[in-house]
Design an enzyme around this catalytic site. Structure first.
Site, short mmCIF file in Angstrom:
data_model
loop_
_atom_site.label_atom_id
_atom_site.label_comp_id
_atom_site.label_asym_id
_atom_site.label_seq_id
_atom_site.Cartn_x
_atom_site.Cartn_y
_atom_site.Cartn_z
N GLU A 49 0.87 -1.17 0.00
CA GLU A 49 0.00 0.00 0.00
C GLU A 49 0.91 1.22 0.00
O GLU A 49 1.73 1.39 0.90
CB GLU A 49 -0.90 0.03 1.23
CG GLU A 49 -2.12 -0.85 1.12
CD GLU A 49 -3.04 -0.71 2.33
OE1 GLU A 49 -2.87 0.26 3.11
OE2 GLU A 49 -3.89 -1.57 2.50
N ASP A 60 -6.14 9.68 9.13
CA ASP A 60 -4.83 9.25 9.61
C ASP A 60 -4.46 9.88 10.94
O ASP A 60 -4.76 11.04 11.21
CB ASP A 60 -3.75 9.61 8.56
CG ASP A 60 -3.95 8.84 7.28
OD1 ASP A 60 -4.12 7.62 7.37
OD2 ASP A 60 -3.93 9.45 6.21
N TYR A 175 -10.95 -4.20 3.09
CA TYR A 175 -10.05 -3.75 4.15
C TYR A 175 -10.91 -3.49 5.39
O TYR A 175 -11.69 -2.55 5.42
CB TYR A 175 -9.35 -2.47 3.69
CG TYR A 175 -8.24 -1.95 4.59
CD1 TYR A 175 -8.39 -1.85 5.98
CD2 TYR A 175 -7.04 -1.51 4.05
CE1 TYR A 175 -7.39 -1.35 6.79
CE2 TYR A 175 -6.02 -1.00 4.85
CZ TYR A 175 -6.20 -0.93 6.22
OH TYR A 175 -5.21 -0.42 7.01
#
Length: 263
Positions: A49, A60, A175
């Site tokens: 990734e 994030d 994911y």
């Protein structure tokens, strides 16, 4: 069949779980970042990734936010990230690369141009965290038509009503975000993850890969043991932030990969 599909087919034959590593393109600079990326497959990474640095990375935590800032300050751009993949492909035509990031840089480049460029350099899939399924016509559907997998995130708050929508146009793998919150937060717990993975797998034949909160070889092994594989990002990015030599970064990655592959 994409490189991602081929990789999961191979791992299934080998009886192994997937190890996926995340690094930020251009962190701390282009040259060192490229050296690390080129070394990941030999360290045991099955899928790479590659983060696309962006000024407002809302999903994030601080570790990856700072990595993006370092990359941007060193001059990393979408163009340079594409060039990094092109350079990687000169010596490796089998390891899948998934670009992970946000929609704004892609929109600014133009979707059609970006998808053509991504395909040309050898990108295999996209994870664009700020495009919900309701916006699939924007990028997801065009990406699939261009031959790129579009990988969606499922979370602990993705309930039974929402899950089919999330899975509808997903390809490559799902994911699963093991914890609520941002990257690099609390440690993932296999006992919490296992029933969620089973719930997702009851609705899809796609592999389910678990990320967020995986920081050690032991956790990588435990999480991969209840899923089709695991992702480590922040722990690797922190090694880079600590200015560890490339060999030390790759040695750490190898220990994580070995943990996942033991599962």
């Amino acid at each position: 069949m994409t490189r991602i599909d081929d990789t999961f087919a191979r791992l299934k034959v080998e009886g192994k779980k997937a190890f996926v590593s995340y690094v930020m393109a251009g962190d701390p600079n282009y040259e060192k970042s490229l050296e690390i990326v080129k070394g990941l497959p030999a360290a045991g990474v099955d899928i790479i990734e590659l983060g696309l640095p962006f000024t407002d990375p809302m999903a994030d935590g601080s570790t990856i936010q700072l990595a993006g800032q370092r990359a941007l300050e060193a001059g990393q751009t979408l163009e340079k990230t594409l060039e990094m993949v092109r350079s990687f492909r000169e010596t490796d035509d089998t390891t899948p690369i998934v670009m992970m990031g946000y929609y704004n840089p892609i929109y600014s480049r133009g979707v059609d141009k970006f998808l053509q460029d991504a395909k040309d350099v050898g990108i295999d899939g996209l994870i664009i965290v700020d495009l919900p399924p309701e916006e699939d016509e924007e990028l997801c559907i065009p990406a699939q038509k261009a031959g790129l997998n579009f990988i969606r995130l499922a979370t602990p708050t993705t309930d039974e009503k929402r899950l089919p929508t999330v899975l509808r146009n997903t390809s490559g793998f799902v994911y699963y975000v093991s914890i609520t919150g941002i990257t690099g937060a609390a440690e993932a717990q296999a006992a919490d993850v296992a029933p969620e993975v089973a719930r997702i797998k009851s609705d899809t034949d796609l592999p389910v890969i678990v990320g967020f909160g995986v920081k050690t070889p032991e956790t990588a092994e435990a999480i991969a043991g209840v899923a089709d594989g695991t992702v480590v990002g922040s722990a690797i990015v922190q090694k880079i932030a600590d200015d560890a030599p490339v060999a030390d970064v790759l040695s750490f990655v190898k220990s994580l990969a070995e943990g996942a592959h033991r599962a």
